[in-house]
Scaffold this active site. Structure first.
Site, short mmCIF file in Angstrom:
data_model
loop_
_atom_site.label_atom_id
_atom_site.label_comp_id
_atom_site.label_asym_id
_atom_site.label_seq_id
_atom_site.Cartn_x
_atom_site.Cartn_y
_atom_site.Cartn_z
N ASP A 1 0.82 -1.21 0.00
CA ASP A 1 0.00 0.00 0.00
C ASP A 1 0.86 1.27 0.00
O ASP A 1 0.43 2.30 -0.50
CB ASP A 1 -0.95 0.02 1.21
CG ASP A 1 -2.24 -0.74 0.89
OD1 ASP A 1 -2.72 -0.62 -0.26
OD2 ASP A 1 -2.75 -1.44 1.77
N CYS B 1 17.28 -6.59 -11.03
CA CYS B 1 17.86 -7.27 -9.88
C CYS B 1 18.20 -8.73 -10.22
O CYS B 1 19.16 -8.96 -10.94
CB CYS B 1 16.93 -7.14 -8.67
SG CYS B 1 17.82 -7.24 -7.12
N HIS C 1 15.93 -1.40 -8.38
CA HIS C 1 14.51 -1.55 -8.72
C HIS C 1 13.91 -0.21 -9.15
O HIS C 1 13.33 0.50 -8.33
CB HIS C 1 13.73 -2.06 -7.50
CG HIS C 1 14.02 -3.48 -7.14
ND1 HIS C 1 13.27 -4.53 -7.63
CD2 HIS C 1 14.98 -4.02 -6.38
CE1 HIS C 1 13.77 -5.66 -7.17
NE2 HIS C 1 14.80 -5.38 -6.40
N GLU D 1 11.28 0.35 -10.63
CA GLU D 1 9.80 0.38 -10.57
C GLU D 1 9.29 1.09 -9.31
O GLU D 1 8.16 1.56 -9.28
CB GLU D 1 9.22 -1.04 -10.68
CG GLU D 1 9.43 -1.97 -9.48
CD GLU D 1 10.74 -2.75 -9.54
OE1 GLU D 1 11.70 -2.27 -10.18
OE2 GLU D 1 10.79 -3.83 -8.92
N1 GLN Z 1 17.93 -12.98 -4.99
C1 GLN Z 1 18.79 -11.96 -5.51
C2 GLN Z 1 19.60 -11.31 -4.40
O1 GLN Z 1 19.28 -11.44 -3.24
C3 GLN Z 1 18.00 -10.92 -6.23
C4 GLN Z 1 17.10 -10.13 -5.34
C5 GLN Z 1 16.06 -9.38 -6.08
O2 GLN Z 1 15.82 -9.65 -7.25
N2 GLN Z 1 15.38 -8.44 -5.43
O3 GLN Z 1 20.55 -10.64 -4.67
#
Ligand code: GLN
Length: 542
Positions: free
Chosen positions: A71, A379, A515, A517
């Site tokens: 949220d 990621c 990220h 997004e």
């Molecule tokens: N599992 C991977 C890491 O811990 C990628 C994490 C993710 O995509 N947020 O680095």
């Protein structure tokens, strides 16, 4: 002094309290009010960081590195204020804090109890998260009647007593089910839900009634009569095709004015032109593109909510409707035919954890790379793009991430053992560190290489994006990429962690460790998504 609006939910869960609260906040913000939002979650986990997206949907990461309820993502998409670690707390966090105080002897020998100690702690957390704002909208998770949410509701009740009626407003969101057999909306569940609230001492000032279509005056009158809520404060919240229509819908029924009246406040007239503009764009798309998101949590729509939103925000800028298809990566493990036949305009591999479906993701990356289809790896998506390149271009067949194969011969992705944050603080991790909030989390700066595609996207050498990862590209093996088609296009500003990669000869193939997004709003789409969508349109197979 801050005034408070508590938003509770009744009858069933998933009624969209978060979006309703965020929409109200956006109207108040447009009226010149300094508003914030908070989410109180009644479960025992200290934060949702360790919870599966299958069960709880996406974990939203704030710029200060808190792993929070999804949220908070809605809140940031609707208002300009940014959320932080004080904007979301759970029963687990409250108890954690109370127990720590008890161990330190801070309760001077008293018996520590739910009332007053837990409720006082809840009030303290609410005050801390709201400080400096004129109005704080506090969304209480769960459904009224649940045992878990009682301490939160009790704290909300007490706040009206201690601060005075004019400083606290209660909004209750309910559902009016439609019965086909009798052809009418049923108000009884709403009556019962309000009765439940009143039993714990809260008389709602406003009801937001979710229903498929507009409810009649008679139905509104009946609800008002039996719930003791003013007729004008029974607001109909009908299903709409775009969440960005909700601020307008609520404003048309004077929700903001009723709230301000309840709180004894005045404000400028609202300006909702931004939302009108966004809806106009949504309704006048001339392009349509199809993106495959290849992940693991495909069954629950909420698992990739920020991602879906970021793609659609970027689409609006190019007058394109973005159709997202979520594909379970396990399905691609044996055969990627699905990707070939469906002719996607872009392929995206999002963040993720755990072994399942990894090889399917790697096959999809190979397909995107070899077929020149625009590719965005986020990621885990970036980490696997690096693995794929090692295996299939550099012929290092054993290459893998130690997350999935802890003693492989070519650990091109490995655990970050140490990193420095932007304040210069050093963080250390080992394989045995506890899982809860042990990742590299939140805002970190990256330095991009000029003349790279990512630099062209951001038009900036330094960018700041949010992170959530434990693994990284293994610095000791970076030599392998020298003079190859894979460019390490971005690095962390300190510590030299790899932040982004791209394939030089590909029309648009970018992987990012962060990220993007989480930094996209309909009013301010993220530059990387804008560039990705533009390339999907220009590379589109006609
Ligand atoms: N599992 C991977 C890491 O811990 C990628 C994490 C993710 O995509 N947020 O680095």
């Amino acid at each position: 002094m801050t005034k408070y609006i508590f938003v509770t939910g009744g009858v069933v869960s998933s009624l969209g309290k978060g979006i309703a609260a965020a929409s109200l906040a956006s109207i108040l913000e447009s009226r010149g009010i300094n508003v914030t939002l908070m989410k109180l979650d009644p479960y025992i986990n200290v934060d949702p960081g360790t919870m599966s997206p299958f069960q709880h949907g996406e974990v939203f990461v704030t710029s200060d590195g808190a792993e929070t309820d999804l949220d908070l993502g809605h809140y940031e998409r609707f208002i300009s204020a940014k959320m932080n670690k004080n904007n979301n707390f759970t029963t687990g966090k409250i108890y954690d804090s109370v127990i720590k105080k008890e161990r330190l002897g801070e309760y001077s020998g008293q018996t520590v109890q739910v009332i007053p100690h837990v409720t006082d702690e809840i009030k303290l957390f609410i005050e801390k998260g709201s400080a400096g704002h004129q109005i704080a909208i506090i969304e209480i998770g769960g459904t009224v009647g649940d045992i878990e949410s009682l301490p939160f509701l009790e704290a909300a009740r007490q706040m009206s007593v201690s601060l005075g009626k004019n400083n606290v407003c209660y909004i209750h969101l309910t559902l009016l089910p439609f019965l086909n057999s009798s052809g009418e909306y049923k108000t009884k569940p709403t009556q019962h839900s309000v009765k439940e609230l009143r039993q714990i001492g809260i008389q709602p000032d406003i009801l937001l009634c979710r229903s498929q279509k507009e409810i009649s005056e008679d139905e509104k009158r009946k609800i008002a009569l039996f719930t003791n809520v003013d007729y004008s404060a029974v607001i109909s919240a009908i299903d709409v095709d775009s969440i960005y229509k909700i601020p307008l819908l609520l404003n048309e029924q004077n929700l903001d004015e009723i709230v301000l009246k309840t709180l004894g406040s005045q404000a400028d007239p609202p300006d909702l032109n931004d939302w009108k503009e966004i809806i106009k764009k949504q309704e006048n798309c001339v392009e349509s593109i199809k993106i495959a998101i290849i992940g693991k949590y495909t069954d629950l729509k909420d698992s990739y909510i920020s991602l879906n939103e970021a793609l659609s925000h970027a689409g609006l800028d190019s007058s394109a409707e973005v159709n997202v298809e979520h594909i379970d990566s396990e399905l691609l493990e044996k055969d990627i035919g699905l990707l070939r036949t469906n002719q996607y305009d872009g392929i995206l591999i999002p963040g993720g954890f755990g072994n399942r479906g990894i090889e399917g993701k790697i096959s999809a990356i190979k397909f995107a790379r070899e077929s020149n289809i625009p590719f965005l790896g986020i990621c885990l998506g970036m980490q696997l793009a690096v693995v794929e390149y090692c295996r299939n271009v550099l012929n290092l067949k054993k290459a893998h991430s130690t997350e999935f194969d802890s003693d492989n011969d070519f650990p091109i992705i490995a655990l970050i053992s140490e990193w420095t944050d932007d304040k210069g603080e050093i963080h250390e991790r080992t394989i045995n560190s506890p899982l809860g909030s042990s990742m590299r989390l939140g805002n970190y700066k990256s330095k991009l290489i000029k003349n790279s595609k990512i630099f062209e996207s951001y038009k900036n050498e330094f960018i700041t994006e949010r992170h959530r990862h434990r693994y990284e590209v293994n610095n000791s093996l970076l030599d392998n990429f020298e003079n190859t088609d894979l460019l390490i296009s971005g690095k962390s500003s300190r510590g030299n962690l790899c932040e982004s990669i791209e394939i030089k000869s590909h029309p648009w193939f970018i992987g990012v460790q962060f990220h993007p997004e989480f930094n996209s709003t309909p009013r301010n789409p993220n530059p990387l998504f804008l560039s990705f969508i533009k390339s999907c349109i220009s590379e589109k197979v006609l």
